[in-house]
Design a protein around this motif. Structure first.
Motif, PDB file in Angstrom:
ATOM      1  N   GLU A   1      46.213  -4.880  93.211  1.00 36.63           N
ATOM      2  CA  GLU A   1      46.611  -4.484  94.555  1.00 36.63           C
ATOM      3  C   GLU A   1      45.831  -5.288  95.589  1.00 36.63           C
ATOM      4  O   GLU A   1      44.621  -5.454  95.456  1.00 36.63           O
ATOM      5  CB  GLU A   1      46.319  -2.995  94.771  1.00 36.63           C
ATOM      6  CG  GLU A   1      47.218  -2.392  95.837  1.00 36.63           C
ATOM      7  CD  GLU A   1      47.022  -0.890  95.919  1.00 36.63           C
ATOM      8  OE1 GLU A   1      46.619  -0.421  96.982  1.00 36.63           O
ATOM      9  OE2 GLU A   1      47.264  -0.236  94.895  1.00 36.63           O
ATOM     10  N   GLY A   2      46.510  -5.833  96.538  1.00 34.40           N
ATOM     11  CA  GLY A   2      45.835  -6.600  97.586  1.00 34.40           C
ATOM     12  C   GLY A   2      45.482  -8.016  97.176  1.00 34.40           C
ATOM     13  O   GLY A   2      44.878  -8.752  97.946  1.00 34.40           O
ATOM     14  N   ASP A   3      45.814  -8.403  95.923  1.00 35.84           N
ATOM     15  CA  ASP A   3      45.522  -9.773  95.482  1.00 35.84           C
ATOM     16  C   ASP A   3      46.393 -10.775  96.208  1.00 35.84           C
ATOM     17  O   ASP A   3      47.546 -10.487  96.529  1.00 35.84           O
ATOM     18  CB  ASP A   3      45.788  -9.926  93.971  1.00 35.84           C
ATOM     19  CG  ASP A   3      44.727  -9.223  93.164  1.00 35.84           C
ATOM     20  OD1 ASP A   3      43.734  -8.780  93.768  1.00 35.84           O
ATOM     21  OD2 ASP A   3      44.902  -9.123  91.933  1.00 35.84           O
ATOM     22  N   ARG A   4      45.816 -11.955  96.459  1.00 38.15           N
ATOM     23  CA  ARG A   4      46.605 -13.011  97.101  1.00 38.15           C
ATOM     24  C   ARG A   4      46.721 -14.180  96.144  1.00 38.15           C
ATOM     25  O   ARG A   4      45.755 -14.601  95.518  1.00 38.15           O
ATOM     26  CB  ARG A   4      45.915 -13.480  98.382  1.00 38.15           C
ATOM     27  CG  ARG A   4      45.914 -12.413  99.463  1.00 38.15           C
ATOM     28  CD  ARG A   4      44.899 -12.778 100.505  1.00 38.15           C
ATOM     29  NE  ARG A   4      45.355 -13.926 101.271  1.00 38.15           N
ATOM     30  CZ  ARG A   4      45.812 -13.841 102.524  1.00 38.15           C
ATOM     31  NH1 ARG A   4      45.846 -12.692 103.124  1.00 38.15           N
ATOM     32  NH2 ARG A   4      46.224 -14.903 103.150  1.00 38.15           N
ATOM     33  N   VAL A   5      47.906 -14.694  96.010  1.00 35.38           N
ATOM     34  CA  VAL A   5      48.151 -15.821  95.116  1.00 35.38           C
ATOM     35  C   VAL A   5      48.981 -16.838  95.868  1.00 35.38           C
ATOM     36  O   VAL A   5      49.946 -16.460  96.536  1.00 35.38           O
ATOM     37  CB  VAL A   5      48.952 -15.366  93.862  1.00 35.38           C
ATOM     38  CG1 VAL A   5      49.267 -16.548  92.964  1.00 35.38           C
ATOM     39  CG2 VAL A   5      48.207 -14.306  93.103  1.00 35.38           C
TER      40      VAL A   5
END
Ligand SMILES: Nc1nc2c(ncn2[C@@H]2O[C@H](COP(=O)(O)OP(=O)(O)OP(=O)(O)O)[C@@H](O)[C@H]2O)c(=O)[nH]1
Ligand SMILES: [Mg+2]
Length: 259
Positions: A1-5
């Motif tokens: 959750e909230g990860d950026r890729v």
């Protein structure tokens, strides 16, 4: 959750050197597979009352009928709590024996079990018979057969936290049957001899709660909602604790570059 890729890089903007002509960014086709569809997934044979249960517990209005395979695709219901917490429950189509070899579209249904945090087994306290040609299965046997289907499809599924709902407690003889089921669950090895050898699970499911209910009369529904909440909160608390411990560990490790 909230990860950026970053999946595609944008081109650099125009500048004096490129005569203010920007370069093109990357273009890609991406297919995303949604992995988590709900906090809990309902696992049961057809007609156990999964959809009725979801209707009794939540705002969902799935189709309910007295024939098997009423539910053909998953539907999500939200359980609401007084402190505004919401828990999502997926009503899944009924499994049948042989689902792991794709009987009754088993794979299509089983794959949704991978996508839930916990499992909510639902059995008819009086047992189940799919058709006159197929064997009658008691509630206890239903639990073991469902476990086996999950295990044969993907063994990790069986290690998910699970709760057992014993439904249709309004039926005559339900109390005696419940008592019998509870005894059998205490000592599953002793009572599995009616099952074919290859349908006895390697490991019996341990249920955090066994909750008798009637989706029709709403008996036990509030208690069930409380047990579900407790079980999910327990896992959330454990996960938070694990993260804290990891961070603490990281702080204790000497950082690189120091003597
Ligand atoms: N007596 C009684 N009947 C119930 C109860 N819950 C469900 N039923 C009945 O059982 C039948 C099946 O209910 P459903 O909720 O459609 O069952 P399901 O598990 O969703 O079935 P599938 O979608 O086919 O897998 C219906 O006729 C319901 O009215 C209960 O608590 N008591
Ligand atoms: Mg249904």
């Amino acid at each position: 959750e909230g990860d950026r890729v970053m999946v595609a890089k944008g081109g650099s903007g125009g500048s004096f050197h490129s005569a203010f002509e920007p370069s093109k960014g990357q273009a890609k086709h991406i297919r995303l597979d949604l992995k988590l569809i709900a906090d809990l997934g309902l696992v049961g044979f057809p007609n156990a009352g999964k959809s009725s249960l979801l209707t009794a517990m939540s705002n969902a209005t799935p189709q309910i009928a007295s024939y098997a395979f009423t539910t053909l695709k998953p539907e999500i219901g939200k359980l609401m709590y007084e402190d505004y917490k919401q828990i999502s429950v997926a009503d899944l189509p009924g499994l049948i024996e042989g689902a792991h070899i794709n009987k009754g579209m088993g794979h299509k249904f089983l794959k949704h079990m991978e996508r839930t945090k916990q499992l909510l087994f639902v059995v008819d306290v009086c047992g189940f018979q799919l058709a006159s040609k197929t064997e009658f299965r008691s509630a206890f046997e239903a639990v073991q057969l469902l476990t086996k289907e999950l295990e044969l499809y993907k063994e990790e599924l069986v290690s998910k936290p699970a709760l057992l709902v014993v439904n249709k407690m309004d039926l005559p003889e339900a109390k005696d049957k419940l008592q019998e089921l509870e005894e059998q669950l205490q000592n599953p090895d002793k009572f599995s001899d009616l099952l074919p050898d290859d349908m006895i699970p390697k490991r019996y499911m341990t249920f955090r709660h066994v909750v008798p209910v009637s989706a029709t009369t709403r008996f036990g529904i509030d208690q069930l909602k409380r047990c579900i909440r407790e079980s999910l909160d327990e896992d959330a608390a454990m996960a938070t604790k694990a993260i804290h411990q990891e961070r603490l560990q990281a702080l204790r490790l000497p950082s690189h570059g120091h003597l």
